[in-house]
Motif scaffolding. Sequence first.
Motif, PDB file in Angstrom:
ATOM      1  N   PHE A   1       0.840  -1.205   0.000  1.00 50.59           N
ATOM      2  CA  PHE A   1       0.000   0.000   0.000  1.00 50.59           C
ATOM      3  C   PHE A   1       0.872   1.250   0.000  1.00 50.59           C
ATOM      4  N   GLY A   2       1.848   1.295   0.892  1.00 53.66           N
ATOM      5  CA  GLY A   2       2.748   2.444   0.953  1.00 53.66           C
ATOM      6  C   GLY A   2       3.545   2.616  -0.319  1.00 53.66           C
ATOM      7  N   PHE A   3       4.060   1.509  -0.849  1.00 55.22           N
ATOM      8  CA  PHE A   3       4.850   1.560  -2.082  1.00 55.22           C
ATOM      9  C   PHE A   3       3.986   2.005  -3.261  1.00 55.22           C
ATOM     10  N   SER A   4       2.731   1.552  -3.276  1.00 56.03           N
ATOM     11  CA  SER A   4       1.806   1.947  -4.344  1.00 56.03           C
ATOM     12  C   SER A   4       1.446   3.423  -4.255  1.00 56.03           C
ATOM     13  N   LEU A   5       1.363   3.957  -3.041  1.00 56.74           N
ATOM     14  CA  LEU A   5       1.135   5.397  -2.879  1.00 56.74           C
ATOM     15  C   LEU A   5       2.270   6.193  -3.533  1.00 56.74           C
ATOM     16  N   ILE A   6       3.487   5.704  -3.335  1.00 58.86           N
ATOM     17  CA  ILE A   6       4.654   6.381  -3.914  1.00 58.86           C
ATOM     18  C   ILE A   6       4.582   6.369  -5.441  1.00 58.86           C
ATOM     19  N   LEU A   7       4.426   5.181  -6.014  1.00 63.03           N
ATOM     20  CA  LEU A   7       4.468   5.053  -7.463  1.00 63.03           C
ATOM     21  C   LEU A   7       3.263   5.693  -8.149  1.00 63.03           C
ATOM     22  N   SER A   8       2.083   5.540  -7.553  1.00 63.70           N
ATOM     23  CA  SER A   8       0.883   6.100  -8.191  1.00 63.70           C
ATOM     24  C   SER A   8       0.921   7.622  -8.216  1.00 63.70           C
ATOM     25  N   SER A   9       1.456   8.231  -7.164  1.00 63.48           N
ATOM     26  CA  SER A   9       1.555   9.700  -7.147  1.00 63.48           C
ATOM     27  C   SER A   9       2.622  10.180  -8.123  1.00 63.48           C
ATOM     28  N   LEU A  10       3.729   9.462  -8.226  1.00 63.88           N
ATOM     29  CA  LEU A  10       4.771   9.841  -9.183  1.00 63.88           C
ATOM     30  C   LEU A  10       4.302   9.635 -10.621  1.00 63.88           C
ATOM     31  N   ALA A  11       3.431   8.630 -10.823  1.00 65.29           N
ATOM     32  CA  ALA A  11       2.939   8.331 -12.170  1.00 65.29           C
ATOM     33  C   ALA A  11       2.105   9.465 -12.749  1.00 65.29           C
ATOM     34  N   VAL A  12       1.535  10.309 -11.893  1.00 67.78           N
ATOM     35  CA  VAL A  12       0.774  11.464 -12.367  1.00 67.78           C
ATOM     36  C   VAL A  12       1.714  12.505 -12.973  1.00 67.78           C
ATOM     37  N   TYR A  13       2.912  12.588 -12.428  1.00 65.69           N
ATOM     38  CA  TYR A  13       3.887  13.563 -12.886  1.00 65.69           C
ATOM     39  C   TYR A  13       4.795  13.012 -13.989  1.00 65.69           C
ATOM     40  N   PHE A  14       5.021  11.697 -13.967  1.00 59.37           N
ATOM     41  CA  PHE A  14       5.897  11.053 -14.947  1.00 59.37           C
ATOM     42  C   PHE A  14       5.125   9.916 -15.619  1.00 59.37           C
ATOM     43  N   PHE A  15       4.727  10.121 -16.850  1.00 59.16           N
ATOM     44  CA  PHE A  15       3.831   9.182 -17.530  1.00 59.16           C
ATOM     45  C   PHE A  15       4.479   7.837 -17.853  1.00 59.16           C
ATOM     46  N   ASP A  16       5.777   7.747 -17.784  1.00 60.07           N
ATOM     47  CA  ASP A  16       6.457   6.492 -18.121  1.00 60.07           C
ATOM     48  C   ASP A  16       6.624   5.557 -16.922  1.00 60.07           C
ATOM     49  N   MET A  17       6.048   5.920 -15.784  1.00 55.53           N
ATOM     50  CA  MET A  17       6.245   5.123 -14.577  1.00 55.53           C
ATOM     51  C   MET A  17       5.718   3.693 -14.734  1.00 55.53           C
TER      52      MET A  17
END
Length: 251
Positions: free
Chosen positions: A148-164
């Motif tokens: 859950f914590g790791f997904s919070l990190i990646l999902s929020s970064l994915a909004v700013y970086f589309f290649d995540m």
Amino acid sequence: QKIKSIFGLSLSLANAEFKLRNEGTYLGIFWYLLAPLLTFLLLLGIFSNNLGKDIPNYPLYLLLGILLFNYSNRIISESLISIRNNSGIIRSINFPKESLIGKTVISAFFSHIFEIIIFIFFLLFFGVSIKMIIFYPIVLLFLSLFVFGFSLILSSLAVYFFDMDNLWRFFSSLVLFITPIFYQINSESKLFLLNLFNPLYFFITISREIVIYSKIPDIWIVGGALFYTLLSLLVGIILFRRLKIKFAELI
């Protein structure tokens, strides 16, 4: 109060999604079991006579590793696109955005229950005691909190970086081979040192020790799992709270 609100909304969303996914299908939840079982049979046929020949109860060792890896990877992969895929709701309604990630965790948890029921039948088939399975939910809880914590990190970064999401697909393939899922590592190997930075190694090892071998895991293994869980939650919550302010503008 906010945690209760996030959990309640996540549970409602997960329940609705779970029903929607299985509506109109004859096999329903068993479709979720098909992929890991096919992967298990394939890897068992390839590795059982070489990499797995010295591992006690290798079929169980392999299957549990696959189930836990798939559980984690499914949550992370779906969470990565959950914010962008719900852009309309995010723009029009004010609600705790964390619930979109929580929904993915709970939905995967529902499916995993059926996987573990199948795994229990495997335990019985191979004559392994199932009494230690009562401790598995504790391990699964901490794994779920970590993811859950790791997904919070990646999902929020994915909004700013589309290649995540593309980067994660590549990275998850590396994790699959680095993590001792279909092989075993010893403490003197370089791969062992690499896995000290791999949170999945700790959770999978603990699960195998408890469920398959009825052993109490080494304290450093348990400590590693707790450390990565707390670190993931702390970083994930802080980063998501800071970045979610601009979600509506960017998606």
